[in-house]
Design an enzyme around this catalytic site. Structure first.
Site, PDB file in Angstrom:
ATOM      1  N   HIS A 189      -6.270  57.427 -49.035  1.00  0.00           N
ATOM      2  CA  HIS A 189      -5.559  58.786 -48.497  1.00  0.00           C
ATOM      3  C   HIS A 189      -6.256  59.393 -47.247  1.00  0.00           C
ATOM      4  O   HIS A 189      -7.400  58.872 -47.026  1.00  0.00           O
ATOM      5  CB  HIS A 189      -5.657  59.730 -49.780  1.00  0.00           C
ATOM      6  CG  HIS A 189      -7.067  60.250 -50.206  1.00  0.00           C
ATOM      7  ND1 HIS A 189      -7.746  61.283 -49.507  1.00  0.00           N
ATOM      8  CD2 HIS A 189      -8.004  59.948 -50.873  1.00  0.00           C
ATOM      9  CE1 HIS A 189      -8.676  61.579 -50.178  1.00  0.00           C
ATOM     10  NE2 HIS A 189      -9.140  60.599 -51.014  1.00  0.00           N
ATOM     11  N   CYS A 204     -12.514  56.824 -53.061  1.00  0.00           N
ATOM     12  CA  CYS A 204     -11.549  56.595 -52.344  1.00  0.00           C
ATOM     13  C   CYS A 204     -11.766  55.745 -50.821  1.00  0.00           C
ATOM     14  O   CYS A 204     -12.738  55.972 -50.624  1.00  0.00           O
ATOM     15  CB  CYS A 204     -10.592  57.693 -52.419  1.00  0.00           C
ATOM     16  SG  CYS A 204      -9.905  58.309 -53.889  1.00  0.00           S
TER      17      CYS A 204
END
Length: 234
Positions: A189, A204
């Protein structure tokens, strides 16, 4: 990092990407506060830092050296940003050098599988990611920011299983645009801060906005993701 909950929009969120992707000082103030004065101390990596920044390489701290180092530190969320050529600052610069050296052949060592068709590769050691189809590079390599110590991005062969273009993490109360989850709560992301900002994410694979958007357009559910290597400092 474990992101939970469905995507939802929030207009005018003051935290932007907040603490899970950038240092707390960045999350609360937009950028680390400028130091009152520049340090006059010569750092242990003075010559290396001077060379990286295109400064005269004499190994002695000057006011111009300090200003250049502090500007770099501020841009990339390195704290304290006092212009000291220490291990954290040089670590970021050295990583950038390694990323640049990857050129247009990031899988030269053949560590990312070439028998899977389209696959997104994540090299934790060099903090790089790219998309390839067989042996053909389709996009990248691009710099990424993976999990910090104790929150490492997990290695191995994964698959994209859930996509949420305007995702909101209810666990960390932050936006995660162009989220593509591939392992539990770990996802590609975008972030608003620097992808070189230490110490790293909560697991992440953080990306610059344009890169995350391209990944969104090129990948789909079921596509392979391969994570390998080890992030410096973990």
């Amino acid at each position: 990092m474990k992101a939970q909950g469905a995507a939802r929009r929030r207009i005018g969120a003051v935290l932007g990407v907040a603490g899970m992707v950038v240092p707390l000082s960045v999350a609360l103030g937009g950028a680390p506060a400028q130091a009152a004065t520049c340090t006059t101390s010569t750092g242990p990596y003075q010559k290396q830092v001077e060379k990286f920044l295109g400064r005269p390489v004499d190994g002695r701290q000057s006011s111009a050296d300090c200003s250049a180092i502090r500007a770099f530190q501020t841009k990339h969320g390195i704290s304290p940003n006092i212009g000291y050529a220490g291990p954290v600052t040089w670590g970021v610069m050295n990583l950038m050098n390694q990323q640049k050296a990857a050129g247009s052949n990031p899988n030269k060592a053949g560590k990312c599988p070439t028998n899977k068709g389209r696959i997104a590769c994540v090299d934790l050691t060099r903090q790089l990611s790219w998309i390839q189809d067989g042996k053909t590079l389709k996009f990248g390599p691009v710099p990424v920011r993976t999990g910090r110590d104790k929150y490492e991005t997990r290695t191995g062969l994964k698959k994209v299983y859930y996509r949420s273009i305007n995702h909101w993490s209810t666990l960390y109360d932050v936006r995660m645009p162009y989220s593509q989850f591939f392992d539990g709560g770990q996802a590609f992301h975008s972030i608003a801060g620097s992808v070189w900002s230490p110490p790293g994410s909560h697991g992440c694979v953080n990306m610059r906005g344009g890169d995350a958007k391209t990944y969104w357009n090129m990948l789909k559910n079921g596509d392979d993701v391969y994570v390998y290597g080890r992030k410096p400092g973990t």
